[in-house]
Design a protein around this motif. Structure first.
Motif, PDB file in Angstrom:
ATOM      1  N   LEU A 178       7.475  11.545  -0.383  1.00  0.00           N
ATOM      2  CA  LEU A 178       7.332  12.967  -0.081  1.00  0.00           C
ATOM      3  C   LEU A 178       6.603  13.653  -1.228  1.00  0.00           C
ATOM      4  N   SER A 179       6.054  14.820  -0.943  1.00  0.00           N
ATOM      5  CA  SER A 179       5.469  15.635  -2.007  1.00  0.00           C
ATOM      6  C   SER A 179       6.607  16.214  -2.848  1.00  0.00           C
ATOM      7  N   ILE A 199      10.447  17.175  -1.693  1.00  0.00           N
ATOM      8  CA  ILE A 199      11.655  16.658  -2.345  1.00  0.00           C
ATOM      9  C   ILE A 199      12.546  17.811  -2.772  1.00  0.00           C
ATOM     10  N   ARG A 200      11.963  18.828  -3.416  1.00  0.00           N
ATOM     11  CA  ARG A 200      12.756  19.986  -3.851  1.00  0.00           C
ATOM     12  C   ARG A 200      13.421  20.668  -2.659  1.00  0.00           C
ATOM     13  N   GLN A 201      12.670  20.838  -1.572  1.00  0.00           N
ATOM     14  CA  GLN A 201      13.229  21.501  -0.390  1.00  0.00           C
ATOM     15  C   GLN A 201      14.374  20.681   0.197  1.00  0.00           C
ATOM     16  N   TYR A 252      11.238  16.061  -9.757  1.00  0.00           N
ATOM     17  CA  TYR A 252      12.041  14.931  -9.331  1.00  0.00           C
ATOM     18  C   TYR A 252      11.111  13.788  -8.955  1.00  0.00           C
ATOM     19  N   PHE A 253      11.185  12.685  -9.683  1.00  0.00           N
ATOM     20  CA  PHE A 253      10.374  11.517  -9.358  1.00  0.00           C
ATOM     21  C   PHE A 253      10.941  10.817  -8.128  1.00  0.00           C
ATOM     22  N   GLY A 254      12.266  10.830  -7.986  1.00  0.00           N
ATOM     23  CA  GLY A 254      12.905  10.194  -6.845  1.00  0.00           C
ATOM     24  C   GLY A 254      14.337  10.649  -6.687  1.00  0.00           C
ATOM     25  N   LEU A 299       2.970  10.337  -7.634  1.00  0.00           N
ATOM     26  CA  LEU A 299       3.112   9.646  -8.914  1.00  0.00           C
ATOM     27  C   LEU A 299       2.042   8.571  -9.068  1.00  0.00           C
ATOM     28  N   HIS A 300       1.648   8.323 -10.304  1.00  0.00           N
ATOM     29  CA  HIS A 300       0.783   7.188 -10.616  1.00  0.00           C
ATOM     30  C   HIS A 300       1.521   5.928 -10.180  1.00  0.00           C
ATOM     31  N   GLU A 301       0.803   4.907  -9.745  1.00  0.00           N
ATOM     32  CA  GLU A 301       1.436   3.712  -9.176  1.00  0.00           C
ATOM     33  C   GLU A 301       2.460   3.081 -10.114  1.00  0.00           C
TER      34      GLU A 301
END
Length: 112
Positions: free
Chosen positions: A15-16, A20-22, A39-41, A56-58
């Protein structure tokens, strides 16, 4: 991607950051106020889903997925509510979870 851990079906969803925040706000994380940050995850046991920031970068995404899968592993295999793990406990958790988590990450990035 869907995967199984301890015979439970899980899903990894990207997710964007805004989504994620929502989701966190909508979820009302344990009824406590939510800190709005980056939040990364996030791992949700009641949904059996892991959400990862799609931007995020891979390499960071791989690290984040490993981190979230560790939450999943602990929730699926360890039922110690006190969570006072010794160094020996942490070594055992790491050794026992390594192949499971790395196989899921490998499969996830193979599919992408």
């Amino acid at each position: 991607m869907r995967f199984k851990m301890n015979n439970r079906s899980w899903e990894i969803v990207e997710l964007s950051q805004e989504e994620i925040r929502q989701h966190i706000i909508d979820y009302k994380y344990d009824g406590k106020p939510v800190e709005i940050g980056r939040y990364f995850g996030q791992t949700y046991f009641d949904e059996q889903k892991i959400y990862i920031d799609k931007d995020l970068h891979e390499e960071q995404k791989k690290q984040t997925l490993k981190h979230e899968l560790m939450h999943c592993y602990i929730g699926c295999y360890l039922f110690n509510n006190e969570r006072n793990y010794t160094e020996e406990d942490l070594c055992n958790i790491s050794a026992n979870s390594h192949d499971i988590i790395h196989d899921i990450v490998k499969e996830y990035f193979k599919e992408k």
